[in-house]
Design an enzyme around this catalytic site. Structure first.
Site, short mmCIF file in Angstrom:
data_model
loop_
_atom_site.label_atom_id
_atom_site.label_comp_id
_atom_site.label_asym_id
_atom_site.label_seq_id
_atom_site.Cartn_x
_atom_site.Cartn_y
_atom_site.Cartn_z
N LYS A 1 52.08 -38.37 -19.33
CA LYS A 1 52.43 -39.80 -19.33
C LYS A 1 53.73 -40.10 -20.10
O LYS A 1 54.79 -39.88 -19.57
CB LYS A 1 51.24 -40.62 -19.83
N PHE B 1 37.85 -39.12 -18.41
CA PHE B 1 38.85 -39.14 -17.34
C PHE B 1 39.93 -38.11 -17.64
O PHE B 1 40.62 -38.20 -18.64
CB PHE B 1 39.51 -40.52 -17.15
N ASP C 1 42.65 -33.78 -24.72
CA ASP C 1 43.50 -34.39 -23.71
C ASP C 1 44.08 -35.66 -24.33
O ASP C 1 43.40 -36.67 -24.43
CB ASP C 1 42.65 -34.70 -22.46
C1 LIG Z 1 46.19 -40.44 -16.84
C2 LIG Z 1 45.34 -39.40 -17.45
C3 LIG Z 1 45.23 -38.13 -16.86
C4 LIG Z 1 45.83 -37.79 -15.53
O1 LIG Z 1 47.22 -37.86 -15.50
P1 LIG Z 1 47.97 -37.93 -14.07
O2 LIG Z 1 49.41 -37.84 -14.45
O3 LIG Z 1 47.60 -39.22 -13.45
O4 LIG Z 1 47.50 -36.76 -13.30
C5 LIG Z 1 44.48 -37.18 -17.54
N1 LIG Z 1 43.88 -37.45 -18.71
C6 LIG Z 1 43.96 -38.66 -19.30
C7 LIG Z 1 43.30 -38.89 -20.61
C8 LIG Z 1 44.69 -39.68 -18.68
O5 LIG Z 1 44.74 -40.89 -19.25
#
Ligand SMILES: *Cc1c(COP(=O)(O)O)cnc(C)c1O
Length: 399
Positions: A256, A142, A227
């Protein structure tokens, strides 16, 4: 559920896009690990906005930074300098060790940014023929919701109806270094992965996997991109999840919790050599790096360090996970995770459990249909975990 709750939900149903299906609870106030709904009921927040609330709700130091900056200057665009951004860049360097930072707003934007930097590096520095580069990504990933990112999602719903898709990505099995090895060609520019898959169901890869990814990518002159939007900033019990295996990536993506739970701030961090491919005009964002967001982010980083939140996540995570493992219920199969990033594999839809827990004052959510996710703010104390456990146990006993 209550008249006020129903009234708010009705407005959502009637006038909002139905791109989410929230639990039927309407929150109006938050403080620390606690939130209150419009009926005056109190809950413990065991989701923390998917790790965006690592500091808890309205941390006083972060609120102070927000208010003070809001009274001075909120937005300049990058057409002019402002007196916060430089300090933010220095802070990011000091806390991560990377040379340079590129600021954006949301996580998905930062992932897109990392992919752009990687591609340009591939063509201008590595010498891959232009527009033929490949980026290796993981099954069950994700990384956000843009068209390019959902292109390489393996969750059918995220893709269905949104084509045509972006070329240039190869999906391989997560946690399997051989699969990555076999996917590498002379066009491979980068490997993108989450050190622990969050939305994918709190999937912890086999020990040594991150290190192996680091070894392989270094050997083949491929960029390693982690990520850490969800795993970063203390969540797994270290400041960054890559530290668990000493597998420092070439590019690190954060988001985040960087916004301290109040403002969207995301970044891509990398070396001078790699960031150097980005020239004025190549990339940008109107709000990216704005003084309000970066003042908040500086405070968010300071709080993580001053309050030793990664260490607290480690200790409280161990405690919490031990308690969860003691639950003797036919509907739980496995408890897994690191730090305060915890998943419970269930045999019944986890949403049913979430709905019951809500009635007892515990707000949690699921990551995939059969994975109950617990990710409280990193400021959580032992007594607060005990408060939650008492209720969680009750729910499992009743199931
Ligand atoms: C939440 C998340 C995203 C996306 O972040 P948004 O601020 O919702 O665009 C990307 N990568 C990971 C691992 C995430 O948990």
């Amino acid at each position: 559920m209550g008249y006020l709750t129903d009234a708010h939900i009705k407005l959502n149903e009637e006038y909002g896009a139905h791109n989410y299906k929230p639990l039927p609870v309407v929150l109006e106030r938050g403080e620390g690990v606690w939130v209150w709904d419009v009926e005056g009921r109190k809950y413990i927040d065991m989701l923390s906005s998917y790790s965006a609330l690592n500091h808890g709700h309205r941390h006083p130091k972060i609120m102070k930074a927000l208010f003070e900056q809001a009274q001075r200057l909120t937005l300049t665009s990058r057409a002019f300098h402002n007196d916060v951004l430089g300090r933010f860049f220095k802070k990011m360097h000091d806390v991560t060790g990377y040379d340079k930072t590129l600021p954006m707003n949301t996580g998905a934007e930062a992932v897109e940014t990392a992919l752009k930097i990687a591609r340009k590096w591939g063509y201008y520095k590595k010498g891959v023929p232009k527009n033929e580069g490949e980026i290796i990504v993981m099954e069950n990933n994700f990384h956000g919701r843009t068209i390019t990112i959902i292109t390489f999602s393996t969750t059918e719903q995220y893709r269905d109806g949104f084509g045509p898709y972006t070329p240039g990505f190869k999906v391989v099995k997560y946690g399997d270094i051989k699969a990555v090895e076999e996917a590498v060609t002379d066009r491979t520019i980068a490997v993108l992965a989450e050190p622990i898959q969050g939305e994918g169901g709190i999937i912890v890869p086999p020990e040594g996997y991150l290190k192996e990814l680091r070894r392989l990518t270094k050997e083949k002159n491929i960029l390693l991109i982690f990520d850490e939007i969800q795993t970063g900033l203390g969540r797994t019990g270290k400041m960054f999840a890559f530290e668990w295996e000493d597998a420092r990536p070439d590019m690190l993506i954060l988001g985040k919790a960087l916004g301290g739970g109040v403002y969207p701030v995301s970044v891509v961090l990398t070396s001078n050599e790699i960031m150097d491919v980005i020239k004025p005009g190549d990339h940008g964002s109107t709000f990216g790096g704005n003084p309000l967001g970066t003042a908040v982010a500086i405070a968010a980083i300071d709080v993580l360090i001053e309050e030793n939140l990664p260490q607290n996540a480690l200790e409280m995570g161990r405690y919490f996970m031990d308690q969860l493992k003691k639950i003797n219920s036919p509907v739980t199969k496995e408890v897994r995770g690191k730090g305060l990033m915890i998943g419970v594999q269930t045999t019944i839809p986890a949403k049913e459990i979430c709905l019951k827990m809500k009635d007892y004052g515990v707000l949690a959510y699921y990551a995939h249909d059969y994975v109950l996710r617990f990710a409280p703010p990193l400021i959580i104390k032992k007594e607060e975990i005990d408060w939650a456990m008492e209720r969680i146990e009750k729910v499992f006993n009743e199931l």
